[in-house]
Design a protein around this motif. Structure first.
Motif, PDB file in Angstrom:
ATOM      1  N   ALA A 253       0.831  -1.196   0.000  1.00  8.95           N
ATOM      2  CA  ALA A 253       0.000   0.000   0.000  1.00  8.95           C
ATOM      3  C   ALA A 253       0.867   1.247   0.000  1.00  8.95           C
ATOM      4  O   ALA A 253       1.671   1.460   0.909  1.00  8.95           O
ATOM      5  CB  ALA A 253      -0.923  -0.006   1.220  1.00  8.95           C
TER       6      ALA A 253
ATOM      7  N   SER B 194      -0.125   1.465  -5.300  1.00 12.43           N
ATOM      8  CA  SER B 194      -0.267   0.164  -4.653  1.00 12.43           C
ATOM      9  C   SER B 194      -0.081  -0.960  -5.665  1.00 12.43           C
ATOM     10  O   SER B 194      -0.506  -0.856  -6.823  1.00 12.43           O
ATOM     11  CB  SER B 194      -1.644   0.056  -3.991  1.00 12.43           C
ATOM     12  OG  SER B 194      -1.772   1.035  -2.978  1.00 12.43           O
TER      13      SER B 194
ATOM     14  N   THR C  65      -1.002  -7.338   3.951  1.00 14.43           N
ATOM     15  CA  THR C  65      -0.923  -5.954   3.496  1.00 14.43           C
ATOM     16  C   THR C  65       0.228  -5.273   4.223  1.00 14.43           C
ATOM     17  O   THR C  65       0.327  -5.347   5.459  1.00 14.43           O
ATOM     18  CB  THR C  65      -2.235  -5.197   3.773  1.00 14.43           C
ATOM     19  OG1 THR C  65      -3.285  -5.785   3.008  1.00 14.43           O
ATOM     20  CG2 THR C  65      -2.104  -3.724   3.398  1.00 14.43           C
TER      21      THR C  65
ATOM     22  N   ASN D 213      -0.193   6.961   6.462  1.00 15.50           N
ATOM     23  CA  ASN D 213      -0.778   6.197   5.362  1.00 15.50           C
ATOM     24  C   ASN D 213      -2.111   5.571   5.800  1.00 15.50           C
ATOM     25  O   ASN D 213      -2.129   4.622   6.593  1.00 15.50           O
ATOM     26  CB  ASN D 213       0.198   5.109   4.920  1.00 15.50           C
ATOM     27  CG  ASN D 213      -0.249   4.376   3.672  1.00 15.50           C
ATOM     28  OD1 ASN D 213      -1.403   4.468   3.261  1.00 15.50           O
ATOM     29  ND2 ASN D 213       0.654   3.637   3.059  1.00 15.50           N
TER      30      ASN D 213
ATOM     31  N   ALA E  70      -4.033   3.656   4.269  1.00 13.72           N
ATOM     32  CA  ALA E  70      -4.237   2.299   3.743  1.00 13.72           C
ATOM     33  C   ALA E  70      -3.683   1.236   4.690  1.00 13.72           C
ATOM     34  O   ALA E  70      -3.909   0.048   4.476  1.00 13.72           O
ATOM     35  CB  ALA E  70      -3.583   2.164   2.369  1.00 13.72           C
TER      36      ALA E  70
END
Length: 383
Positions: free
Chosen positions: A51, A55, A173, A281, A283
């Motif tokens: 991410a 991405s 992730t 971030n 994400a």
């Protein structure tokens, strides 16, 4: 080529294992988590979602998994024939993986190149700690022979791997940024093939730059965010007091790093500002509770708060922002974190001076001692 990686968790799969896979190694994940090992055994691939501004998704294959608790004999043979052994298990767990590494080295054919062993942990010179534990399990008369079969190399690792969303399975992730720095001299010229890693002659500046900037900053955001009542790390940095506190902490640690290691001041300023952007971030669904866990370790003598603060005090300066961060860490009270519970119990049962000696490892003669005592007394008055 084959690499054994201890710790099949998110960091193992999403960082170290990924880079070893990309370097062409078959990665054998070793872990005591039976359900995780079974899931890896049942899969032929898993995905790493990076991410960032752009991405991407990376697919990892050519891996195997072994339960280190129930299949030790097989693991020893895997180590005996491997090219690399890495760990991402946490510094306190290294002593538990050391015996099987020692056994693998003892079983290794002397004709094979030395086994590269690297502990990829958030600690200073973690591989030295692992090596010390390994040697405890090698008989005195065998040490010369075993020493010829191994190269222990310290590393500095940096990649934010947050807690994963429910239902993600073995996919991971991670943030797009990463850094894996390894000391070159440990290999006597036979440097392992890992294109994603950086090999350097002097690792110390990289280790302390990472620990006292990334880890200190991340924990500061977590503890200040916890005090502010925020859940996500990225949201914590939207609170002006949290952002200001984190920036001031990193200004203090950066000044220390520049003075101690001769780092370029402008480059270090850019580095710490980039790190704050990384923490923001959205994400990465990381929480202040996850990042703040194990506060006793984080408040120990050579860790991310007391370590740099002590050196700053020794140089004649009061580390004001770091002391404020320590105060926030002392207020970290999370029922399902064992160290948090123990921390709160110690605050209630020990004198402030006793707490600073016991938890922070400072004695009364250290120039930081009285300042930390004052911080602890302030927190204790609120309990």
């Amino acid at each position: 080529m084959k690499a054994i990686h201890f710790g099949a968790g998110n960091i193992g799969r999403g960082f170290v294992g990924l880079l070893l896979h990309d370097a062409g190694y078959q990665v054998v994940f070793a872990d005591v988590n039976a359900s995780l090992i079974d899931a890896l055994k049942a899969a032929t691939t898993y995905s790493v979602h990076e991410a960032g501004e752009e991405s991407t998704t990376r697919v990892v294959d050519n891996f195997r998994a072994i339960n280190s608790a129930t299949d030790e004999a097989a693991l020893i043979q895997e180590i005996a024939t491997a090219d690399i052994v890495t760990t991402a298990v946490g510094p306190t767990v290294l002593r538990f993986v050391a015996p099987v590494i020692a056994a693998g080295l003892a079983a290794r054919d002397a004709s094979l190149p030395p086994l590269a062993v690297m502990a990829c942990e958030n600690a200073i010179n973690a591989t030295d700690v692992l090596a010390e534990q390994v040697w405890l399990h090698v008989a005195e008369g065998d040490r010369a022979a075993v020493n010829a079969r191994v190269a222990f190399a310290n590393t500095a690792v940096d990649r934010i791997v947050p807690g994963q969303a429910d239902g993600s399975g073995i996919d991971v992730t991670v943030e797009a940024f990463y850094e894996w720095v390894i000391e070159r001299g440990a290999f006597n010229g036979a440097v392992p093939v890992i294109p994603g890693a950086t090999f350097v002659d002097n690792l110390a500046p990289y280790i302390e730059r990472k620990l006292f900037t990334v880890n200190t900053g991340h924990a500061t955001v977590a503890y200040l965010g916890s005090v502010a009542g925020v859940t996500k790390i990225s949201d914590a940095l939207l609170v002006p007091e949290v952002l200001d506190g984190a920036r001031r902490v990193l200004e203090e640690t950066s000044a220390l790093l520049v003075a101690k290691h001769g780092l370029d001041e402008a480059a270090q300023r850019a580095y710490r500002e980039k790190i704050l952007v990384r923490f923001k971030n959205p994400a990465l669904p990381d929480t202040v509770q996850r990042v703040g866990r194990q506060p006793l370790r984080k408040l120990s003598r050579h860790e991310r708060f007391i370590g740099p603060a002590a050196e700053i005090a020794e140089r004649g300066t009061r580390p004001t922002a770091l002391l404020e961060a320590v105060g926030a860490a002392l207020r970290f009270d999370v029922a399902d974190d064992e160290q948090s519970v123990e921390l709160q119990a110690k605050l209630r049962s020990l004198t402030a001076a006793g707490f600073v000696t016991d938890v922070c490892g400072l004695d009364a003669t250290h120039p930081l001692f009285s300042d930390v005592v004052t911080v602890v007394e302030g927190v204790q008055r609120t309990l």
